[in-house]
Design a protein around this motif. Structure first.
Motif, PDB file in Angstrom:
ATOM      1  N   PRO A 193      70.355  15.266  26.141  1.00  0.00           N
ATOM      2  CA  PRO A 193      71.740  15.122  26.600  1.00  0.00           C
ATOM      3  C   PRO A 193      72.696  16.182  26.056  1.00  0.00           C
ATOM      4  O   PRO A 193      73.691  16.510  26.695  1.00  0.00           O
ATOM      5  N   GLU A 194      72.373  16.715  24.866  1.00  0.00           N
ATOM      6  CA  GLU A 194      73.278  17.687  24.246  1.00  0.00           C
ATOM      7  C   GLU A 194      73.119  19.098  24.811  1.00  0.00           C
ATOM      8  O   GLU A 194      73.955  19.981  24.575  1.00  0.00           O
ATOM      9  N   THR A 195      72.056  19.354  25.570  1.00  0.00           N
ATOM     10  CA  THR A 195      71.842  20.683  26.150  1.00  0.00           C
ATOM     11  C   THR A 195      72.854  20.953  27.265  1.00  0.00           C
ATOM     12  O   THR A 195      73.000  20.153  28.182  1.00  0.00           O
ATOM     13  N   LYS A 196      73.550  22.076  27.170  1.00  0.00           N
ATOM     14  CA  LYS A 196      74.492  22.470  28.208  1.00  0.00           C
ATOM     15  C   LYS A 196      73.768  23.355  29.223  1.00  0.00           C
ATOM     16  O   LYS A 196      72.950  24.200  28.836  1.00  0.00           O
ATOM     17  N   ILE A 197      74.091  23.163  30.490  1.00  0.00           N
ATOM     18  CA  ILE A 197      73.384  23.866  31.562  1.00  0.00           C
ATOM     19  C   ILE A 197      74.347  24.756  32.347  1.00  0.00           C
ATOM     20  O   ILE A 197      75.339  24.272  32.896  1.00  0.00           O
ATOM     21  N   LEU A 198      74.034  26.047  32.387  1.00  0.00           N
ATOM     22  CA  LEU A 198      74.783  26.992  33.205  1.00  0.00           C
ATOM     23  C   LEU A 198      73.872  27.458  34.339  1.00  0.00           C
ATOM     24  O   LEU A 198      72.830  28.069  34.097  1.00  0.00           O
ATOM     25  N   ILE A 199      74.246  27.143  35.572  1.00  0.00           N
ATOM     26  CA  ILE A 199      73.496  27.635  36.725  1.00  0.00           C
ATOM     27  C   ILE A 199      73.950  29.071  36.987  1.00  0.00           C
ATOM     28  O   ILE A 199      75.122  29.331  37.237  1.00  0.00           O
ATOM     29  N   PHE A 200      73.005  29.999  36.879  1.00  0.00           N
ATOM     30  CA  PHE A 200      73.285  31.430  37.054  1.00  0.00           C
ATOM     31  C   PHE A 200      72.453  31.906  38.230  1.00  0.00           C
ATOM     32  O   PHE A 200      71.234  32.059  38.126  1.00  0.00           O
ATOM     33  N   THR A 201      73.103  32.113  39.372  1.00  0.00           N
ATOM     34  CA  THR A 201      72.346  32.244  40.604  1.00  0.00           C
ATOM     35  C   THR A 201      72.992  33.174  41.620  1.00  0.00           C
ATOM     36  O   THR A 201      74.175  33.510  41.505  1.00  0.00           O
ATOM     37  N   GLY A 202      72.212  33.545  42.618  1.00  0.00           N
ATOM     38  CA  GLY A 202      72.715  34.390  43.683  1.00  0.00           C
ATOM     39  C   GLY A 202      73.184  33.601  44.893  1.00  0.00           C
ATOM     40  O   GLY A 202      73.705  34.175  45.837  1.00  0.00           O
ATOM     41  N   ILE A 203      73.002  32.267  44.881  1.00  0.00           N
ATOM     42  CA  ILE A 203      73.422  31.474  46.043  1.00  0.00           C
ATOM     43  C   ILE A 203      74.940  31.324  46.063  1.00  0.00           C
ATOM     44  O   ILE A 203      75.612  31.466  45.047  1.00  0.00           O
ATOM     45  N   ASP A 204      75.466  31.007  47.227  1.00  0.00           N
ATOM     46  CA  ASP A 204      76.913  30.951  47.443  1.00  0.00           C
ATOM     47  C   ASP A 204      77.597  29.873  46.603  1.00  0.00           C
ATOM     48  O   ASP A 204      77.195  28.711  46.631  1.00  0.00           O
ATOM     49  N   GLU A 205      78.617  30.275  45.866  1.00  0.00           N
ATOM     50  CA  GLU A 205      79.337  29.338  45.000  1.00  0.00           C
ATOM     51  C   GLU A 205      80.124  28.318  45.811  1.00  0.00           C
ATOM     52  O   GLU A 205      80.138  27.124  45.486  1.00  0.00           O
ATOM     53  N   ASP A 206      80.783  28.768  46.876  1.00  0.00           N
ATOM     54  CA  ASP A 206      81.635  27.875  47.668  1.00  0.00           C
ATOM     55  C   ASP A 206      80.883  26.648  48.181  1.00  0.00           C
ATOM     56  O   ASP A 206      81.420  25.545  48.190  1.00  0.00           O
ATOM     57  N   SER A 207      79.654  26.843  48.623  1.00  0.00           N
ATOM     58  CA  SER A 207      78.918  25.736  49.233  1.00  0.00           C
ATOM     59  C   SER A 207      77.928  25.050  48.295  1.00  0.00           C
ATOM     60  O   SER A 207      77.315  24.045  48.675  1.00  0.00           O
ATOM     61  N   ASN A 208      77.783  25.561  47.065  1.00  0.00           N
ATOM     62  CA  ASN A 208      76.769  24.983  46.175  1.00  0.00           C
ATOM     63  C   ASN A 208      77.265  24.518  44.815  1.00  0.00           C
ATOM     64  O   ASN A 208      76.653  23.633  44.205  1.00  0.00           O
ATOM     65  N   ALA A 209      78.343  25.097  44.296  1.00  0.00           N
ATOM     66  CA  ALA A 209      78.772  24.800  42.926  1.00  0.00           C
ATOM     67  C   ALA A 209      78.986  23.319  42.677  1.00  0.00           C
ATOM     68  O   ALA A 209      78.519  22.763  41.672  1.00  0.00           O
ATOM     69  N   LEU A 210      79.680  22.642  43.586  1.00  0.00           N
ATOM     70  CA  LEU A 210      80.015  21.236  43.361  1.00  0.00           C
ATOM     71  C   LEU A 210      78.778  20.348  43.274  1.00  0.00           C
ATOM     72  O   LEU A 210      78.708  19.450  42.438  1.00  0.00           O
ATOM     73  N   LYS A 211      77.792  20.587  44.129  1.00  0.00           N
ATOM     74  CA  LYS A 211      76.623  19.704  44.096  1.00  0.00           C
ATOM     75  C   LYS A 211      75.801  19.909  42.824  1.00  0.00           C
ATOM     76  O   LYS A 211      75.206  18.955  42.306  1.00  0.00           O
ATOM     77  N   TYR A 212      75.794  21.141  42.290  1.00  0.00           N
ATOM     78  CA  TYR A 212      75.071  21.364  41.034  1.00  0.00           C
ATOM     79  C   TYR A 212      75.818  20.717  39.862  1.00  0.00           C
ATOM     80  O   TYR A 212      75.200  20.138  38.964  1.00  0.00           O
ATOM     81  N   ILE A 213      77.130  20.815  39.873  1.00  0.00           N
ATOM     82  CA  ILE A 213      77.915  20.191  38.811  1.00  0.00           C
ATOM     83  C   ILE A 213      77.787  18.673  38.896  1.00  0.00           C
ATOM     84  O   ILE A 213      77.619  17.986  37.886  1.00  0.00           O
ATOM     85  N   LYS A 214      77.819  18.143  40.104  1.00  0.00           N
ATOM     86  CA  LYS A 214      77.637  16.714  40.298  1.00  0.00           C
ATOM     87  C   LYS A 214      76.269  16.264  39.784  1.00  0.00           C
ATOM     88  O   LYS A 214      76.121  15.166  39.245  1.00  0.00           O
TER      89      LYS A 214
END
Length: 215
Positions: free
Chosen positions: A81-102
């Motif tokens: 639970p203490e591990t922080k996750i940063l998604i570092f990717t080439g996919i579009d932020e506008d259409s993907n960021a929210l679902k990864y954060i969710k």
């Protein structure tokens, strides 16, 4: 804080391209931080490393040969639970960021970002536990007004969602028609409408959407 007192962060670099991992390493070397890095190239290795070592920050790509990293975010949080996750990717932020954060990510960053922005994001992740870009902040604000942005299934009616879930568990048109006591061509029409609303082309994509968004 002196060098002796400075915390040594354990950072996991997860990407199936070694050049990307090396690029992040070069940027880490420019930070005034003490860290130990670990490198992996697929989803299985990510979970293994998280289970073996207390990782402070996992920098993870979105797509790997063995699947999409969104599918393991909840498991990472369950293991550590203490591990922080940063998604570092080439996919579009506008259409993907929210679902990864969710799904459990603490930050989302495009590989197209400038080096300065990448370094800023890593520092914020290490010291504040999250990184929300200006783009993602705007998306989060918009999602409060329009929940469909964060959960695409919300564009479906109750009946459409019911049938979408039936398709996702393997039912065909005839089975759905019999179970719901409606005509088979009605089911086909609703299926077409579901695909149009969700902007998908096949059942595999539907199953993935339901897996990612259905609570």
């Amino acid at each position: 804080m002196s060098e002796i007192e400075k915390q040594t962060f354990k950072i996991l670099l997860a990407d199936d391209h070694s050049l990307i991992r090396q690029g992040v390493l070069f940027l880490l070397d420019d930070l005034d931080e003490s860290f130990e890095t670990f490198q992996v190239s697929n989803l299985k290795q990510i979970l293994e490393k998280i289970s073996q070592i207390k990782i402070d920050l996992a920098i993870i790509d979105a797509h790997f040969p063995d699947g999409n990293s969104i599918s393991i975010l909840a498991e990472i949080k369950k293991i550590s639970p203490e591990t922080k996750i940063l998604i570092f990717t080439g996919i579009d932020e506008d259409s993907n960021a929210l679902k990864y954060i969710k799904a459990g990510a603490n930050g989302f960053l495009s590989k197209m970002s400038e080096e300065e922005e990448i370094m800023k994001a890593i520092l914020k992740m290490l010291h504040e536990g999250e990184y929300i870009s200006a783009t993602t902040q705007a998306l989060l604000l918009n999602s409060m007004r329009n929940p469909k942005l964060i959960n695409p299934l919300m564009v479906l009616s109750e009946r459409e969602l019911q049938i979408a879930k039936m398709y996702a568990i393997g039912n065909g048109n005839l089975e759905i028609a019999n179970l719901l006591e409606i005509k088979q061509n009605t089911v086909s029409t609703i299926k077409k409408r579901i695909f149009e609303k969700l902007e998908i082309d096949n059942i595999v994509e539907l199953i993935e959407l339901i897996k990612e968004n259905d609570q």
